[in-house]
Write a protein that holds these residues in place. Sequence first.
Motif, short mmCIF file in Angstrom:
data_model
loop_
_atom_site.label_atom_id
_atom_site.label_comp_id
_atom_site.label_asym_id
_atom_site.label_seq_id
_atom_site.Cartn_x
_atom_site.Cartn_y
_atom_site.Cartn_z
N ARG A 1 0.84 -1.20 0.00
CA ARG A 1 0.00 0.00 0.00
C ARG A 1 0.88 1.25 0.00
NH1 ARG A 1 -3.73 -0.16 4.98
NH2 ARG A 1 -1.74 -0.62 5.97
N PRO A 2 1.80 1.40 -0.97
CA PRO A 2 2.74 2.51 -0.94
C PRO A 2 2.08 3.87 -1.06
CG PRO A 2 2.82 1.37 -3.05
CD PRO A 2 1.98 0.55 -2.15
N ARG A 3 0.92 3.93 -1.73
CA ARG A 3 0.27 5.23 -1.93
C ARG A 3 -0.37 5.74 -0.64
NH1 ARG A 3 2.47 7.51 -6.32
NH2 ARG A 3 2.64 5.98 -7.98
N VAL B 1 11.27 9.68 -1.82
CA VAL B 1 11.43 8.76 -2.95
C VAL B 1 10.37 9.08 -4.00
CG1 VAL B 1 11.44 6.34 -3.65
CG2 VAL B 1 12.29 7.00 -1.38
N PRO B 2 10.79 9.36 -5.25
CA PRO B 2 9.81 9.69 -6.29
C PRO B 2 8.76 8.60 -6.45
CG PRO B 2 12.04 10.17 -7.04
CD PRO B 2 12.18 9.45 -5.73
N GLY B 3 7.49 9.02 -6.46
CA GLY B 3 6.40 8.07 -6.60
C GLY B 3 5.84 7.58 -5.28
N PHE B 4 6.54 7.85 -4.19
CA PHE B 4 6.10 7.41 -2.86
C PHE B 4 5.86 8.59 -1.93
CE2 PHE B 4 8.22 3.79 -4.68
CZ PHE B 4 7.42 2.73 -4.31
N VAL C 1 13.90 15.95 -4.09
CA VAL C 1 13.57 14.56 -3.83
C VAL C 1 14.83 13.79 -3.41
CG1 VAL C 1 11.59 14.55 -5.38
CG2 VAL C 1 13.86 13.96 -6.27
N ASP C 2 14.67 12.48 -3.33
CA ASP C 2 15.70 11.54 -2.90
C ASP C 2 17.07 11.84 -3.52
OD1 ASP C 2 17.23 9.35 -2.26
OD2 ASP C 2 15.77 7.87 -2.88
N LYS D 1 5.77 10.22 -17.43
CA LYS D 1 6.24 9.32 -16.38
C LYS D 1 7.35 8.42 -16.89
CE LYS D 1 2.05 9.18 -13.56
NZ LYS D 1 1.00 8.31 -12.96
N LEU D 2 7.20 7.94 -18.15
CA LEU D 2 8.23 7.09 -18.72
C LEU D 2 9.54 7.86 -18.93
CD1 LEU D 2 6.43 4.87 -21.41
CD2 LEU D 2 7.65 4.12 -19.36
#
Length: 493
Positions: free
Chosen positions: A234-236, A303-306, A331-332, A407-408
């Motif tokens: 459940r990272p989001r 952390v990007p995305g988290f 970010v990170d 995102k890619l």
Amino acid sequence: MSKIINAKSRFVLRRDPVRLRQQLDEAENYAQWLELAHCHDMAYGLDQWQQEESSDLYDHVTIRSRLERLRKARAELDNHGLLFALNEGIHGNMAGMGNPRLYGVAKAGTKQLIIDYVDEIVAALNYLASGQASDISTAEKIDFFERASHCYGRTALMMSGAGTLLYFHLGVIKALWENDALPQVISGSSGGAFVTGLLGTHTDAEIEKLFSPAHLLEEIHLEVNLWHRITALRPRQIELAEVVKSVERLLPDLTFEEAFKLTGRHINISVAASEAHQTSRLLNAITSPNVMIREAVLASCAVPGFYPPVALAAKNAAGQRQAYLPDRKWVDGSVSDDLPSKRLSRLFGVNHYIVSQINPLASPFIFDTHKYRPLVSTLLNSGQKVSKEVICSAASLFADLVSPQSKLGNLTRIVTSVIRQEYTGDINIFPPSRFSNPFRLLSQRSEAEIMQLVRAGEQSTWPKIEMIRTQTRVSRTLDRILPRLQAQGQAEA
């Protein structure tokens, strides 16, 4: 295991190599580990290797010649001759004595000739700095020690990105701290940034308390309760507020400049710009003295995305908080500069690096080449470089086909940055198993897992302690002497 290994036990262990290796793994502290390491070396005849000066790993003839020359000059009170001999060269790899393979033969140290030589250098430096060398003026002494310090360089500890594996770094720090081997220059990114912040915002007395068993267990228990909601599935649902609470509880609200004045430690935290085409930053008391450490740590852990990117904060001339570069978020730090060796070299004169490396994303690109013969090491390094270039070239071609803002495109940029970095130093401290599940970087850790990580950090550091002591002793001596001489020179002026 008893804290004291008696003569009978040592005899038994020397005759039972299997039990000896098991006892090494079960050692409760470094003193026990070191005594068992001596038993190991005696069992395999490696203590004789230590006493034998000759080896194709270094120029023992040059080291012996210089050692005798320094001893003779000091014994005869030939102060100017001693100064001249030292001026010919003080550096950590004199005649190849810094070769890491010299520390991979015996478990407890290296060639006795190297240890004797370093001892004599330190004795000579202390003697010249003292009042006994009265025929050399304070100005001459200051000039020599400033040049020697500049030429010899300094050691830095760099801690990799780690996520919730950061407790391995805590074990590394604990082992270095307890054995007086912790450098004054320290950097960290992501989880390593959190541990760096701990060191930079607490005095020696507070760190002593932090590493006491009871206090450490109490803090770990609190952290487990704080992180209980963080799971890989459940990272989001991770809430930044929970991480903020941990940072606010453990890190005093100080700027980098305030922290340096409090502890004297040069701490550095890596952060990466969240926007494309922006450069990363290494935050410290020189480049960003007014930046608040709490926000720097939070940014390096984003952390990007988290976690969402973090805006930095600073303290203005009136002592009030305000935004630092308000148009930028960060970010990170491990994404772009996990181990900022070049920047540390430029800012602090660092040329010797201890690396605590537990970043699972870096594992595929790491070979501990010191374990192999020179030819094998060369082949591994060459293969690694070619593989990196092939992957990065493919990523660049793919990046041309997608939008940089997608995102890619962002993922491709991150992957390329991760692959291109260097992840090792002169002395590398790895966990027993270097391959961890990267998807658990932000997952919950139980108290047992945390204690296991701390323990692994300590055990992985113990075999490096004597190497660190030997290779950093001269620089630590110079760092201790020079400020005292400079103060003496100012008083005489």
